[in-house]
Design a protein around this motif. Sequence first.
Motif, mmCIF file in Angstrom:
data_model
loop_
_atom_site.group_PDB
_atom_site.id
_atom_site.type_symbol
_atom_site.label_atom_id
_atom_site.label_comp_id
_atom_site.label_asym_id
_atom_site.label_seq_id
_atom_site.Cartn_x
_atom_site.Cartn_y
_atom_site.Cartn_z
ATOM 1 N N UNK A 1 -0.007 9.530 -13.061
ATOM 2 C CA UNK A 1 -0.890 9.368 -11.909
ATOM 3 C C UNK A 1 -0.051 9.210 -10.643
ATOM 4 N N UNK A 2 -0.707 9.419 -9.492
ATOM 5 C CA UNK A 2 -0.021 9.247 -8.213
ATOM 6 C C UNK A 2 -1.062 9.135 -7.102
ATOM 7 N N UNK A 3 -0.636 8.629 -5.949
ATOM 8 C CA UNK A 3 -1.516 8.501 -4.800
ATOM 9 C C UNK A 3 -0.713 8.656 -3.522
ATOM 10 N N UNK A 4 -1.335 9.210 -2.477
ATOM 11 C CA UNK A 4 -0.708 9.327 -1.160
ATOM 12 C C UNK A 4 -1.695 8.851 -0.109
ATOM 13 N N UNK B 1 -4.102 1.775 -4.196
ATOM 14 C CA UNK B 1 -4.639 2.676 -5.209
ATOM 15 C C UNK B 1 -3.696 2.777 -6.405
ATOM 16 N N UNK B 2 -2.397 2.830 -6.131
ATOM 17 C CA UNK B 2 -1.433 2.913 -7.238
ATOM 18 C C UNK B 2 -1.473 1.661 -8.092
ATOM 19 N N UNK B 3 -1.655 0.512 -7.445
ATOM 20 C CA UNK B 3 -1.770 -0.724 -8.216
ATOM 21 C C UNK B 3 -2.942 -0.676 -9.180
ATOM 22 N N UNK B 4 -4.071 -0.150 -8.700
ATOM 23 C CA UNK B 4 -5.239 -0.018 -9.564
ATOM 24 C C UNK B 4 -4.999 1.010 -10.673
ATOM 25 N N UNK B 5 -4.367 2.125 -10.319
ATOM 26 C CA UNK B 5 -4.097 3.161 -11.315
ATOM 27 C C UNK B 5 -3.193 2.642 -12.434
ATOM 28 N N UNK B 6 -2.207 1.831 -12.072
ATOM 29 C CA UNK B 6 -1.301 1.278 -13.080
ATOM 30 C C UNK B 6 -2.044 0.419 -14.093
ATOM 31 N N UNK C 1 -10.579 10.211 -21.561
ATOM 32 C CA UNK C 1 -11.423 11.403 -21.539
ATOM 33 C C UNK C 1 -11.854 11.676 -20.092
ATOM 34 N N UNK C 2 -12.596 12.756 -19.887
ATOM 35 C CA UNK C 2 -12.925 13.178 -18.524
ATOM 36 C C UNK C 2 -13.741 12.129 -17.775
ATOM 37 N N UNK C 3 -14.769 11.593 -18.397
ATOM 38 C CA UNK C 3 -15.619 10.603 -17.726
ATOM 39 C C UNK C 3 -14.839 9.344 -17.386
ATOM 40 N N UNK C 4 -13.996 8.892 -18.308
ATOM 41 C CA UNK C 4 -13.178 7.711 -18.042
ATOM 42 C C UNK C 4 -12.222 7.959 -16.884
ATOM 43 N N UNK C 5 -11.658 9.155 -16.815
ATOM 44 C CA UNK C 5 -10.729 9.488 -15.734
ATOM 45 C C UNK C 5 -11.428 9.451 -14.382
ATOM 46 N N UNK C 6 -12.656 9.962 -14.314
ATOM 47 C CA UNK C 6 -13.405 9.931 -13.057
ATOM 48 C C UNK C 6 -13.675 8.487 -12.648
ATOM 49 N N UNK C 7 -14.016 7.639 -13.597
ATOM 50 C CA UNK C 7 -14.272 6.222 -13.295
ATOM 51 C C UNK C 7 -13.009 5.543 -12.774
ATOM 52 N N UNK C 8 -11.875 5.854 -13.368
ATOM 53 C CA UNK C 8 -10.608 5.277 -12.910
ATOM 54 C C UNK C 8 -10.323 5.702 -11.471
ATOM 55 N N UNK C 9 -10.549 6.980 -11.159
ATOM 56 C CA UNK C 9 -10.301 7.464 -9.800
ATOM 57 C C UNK C 9 -11.205 6.772 -8.790
ATOM 58 N N UNK C 10 -12.498 6.657 -9.104
ATOM 59 C CA UNK C 10 -13.454 6.010 -8.196
ATOM 60 C C UNK C 10 -13.074 4.553 -7.990
ATOM 61 N N UNK C 11 -12.699 3.880 -9.058
ATOM 62 C CA UNK C 11 -12.349 2.455 -8.942
ATOM 63 C C UNK C 11 -11.054 2.258 -8.166
ATOM 64 N N UNK C 12 -10.094 3.145 -8.320
ATOM 65 C CA UNK C 12 -8.840 3.012 -7.572
ATOM 66 C C UNK C 12 -9.071 3.222 -6.080
ATOM 67 N N UNK D 1 -11.915 2.544 -4.576
ATOM 68 C CA UNK D 1 -12.644 1.336 -4.182
ATOM 69 C C UNK D 1 -11.662 0.202 -3.880
ATOM 70 N N UNK D 2 -10.661 0.030 -4.740
ATOM 71 C CA UNK D 2 -9.652 -1.012 -4.521
ATOM 72 C C UNK D 2 -8.833 -0.735 -3.265
ATOM 73 N N UNK D 3 -8.510 0.542 -3.025
ATOM 74 C CA UNK D 3 -7.753 0.887 -1.822
ATOM 75 C C UNK D 3 -8.569 0.555 -0.575
#
Length: 274
Positions: free
Chosen positions: A182-185, A192-197, A205-216, A218-220
């Motif tokens: 993962x990465x963020x700019x 966002x990177x802190x959340x991704x870690x 899976x695909x749905x979980x990945x989308x949730x991780x992106x949305x949540x990261x 949100x944290x940013x």
Amino acid sequence: MTQPDPAQAVAAAAGSSFSEHLSRHHPDLLPSARRLGSVPAGSAAGAAPQATTIVSLTYAGGVLMAGDRRATMGNMIASRHIRKVFPADNYSVLGIAGTAGIALDMIRLFQVELEHYDKIEGTPMSLDGKSNRLAAMVRQNLPLALQGLAVIPLFAGYDTDRHEGRIFSYDVTGGRYEEYEHHSVGSGSVFARGALKKLWRPGLDEEEAVRVAVESLYDAADDDSATGGPDLVRKLWPVVYIVNAAGIREIPERELHQMAEELVARRSVAGLEA
């Protein structure tokens, strides 16, 4: 005597790189051709909208990229509706942080570059080739970057040879770096990177990945004023694309709406319990 094919003659003259063709014949049309005269270094950044946080992560079978919808000018919100993530072609996606106007021109040129190569060569460019072409475009923008109008892209795609999703980041000099997992700019990338870690794991899976992106994102947005989180009042959600063996697909707003409401509700309950 056989007459030469005009289409073949034009193709031979243009070559496989559309941006190099512009450089030779119409350099004034390149995004990097803009000139600011004697503007002091760094002073132009506050006069143009800035695009902010982009995140990307791999998952089982592909790669995902997401961006918030906010652009800023200094301490002002310039736009709440800007799109910062775009398809590059059928198997790659491009996100931008930095000076929005120049970045959007660069995206359009990159899209045409890939389409032009496909038509001239009769085959799509490899993922490594795409990432290298983008690096050259970023490098061309260095004079403007030194005056404060930097563009920092994040590029990702599905490698049809290696059968996996890959992520590439860049610096203002055109340096290209492959990122893993993962990465963020952008301005909110640290958060966002802190959340991704914490949230990313192998085999998402695909749905979980989308949730991780949305949540990261949100944290940013929670810690970075230049990043816009999901807006339940204005019905604004991140722009999210997935890329896998089937090609590229944008996640519909109705799915993002549901995920955002669930996230806000979960965080609200956690806050009350604390």
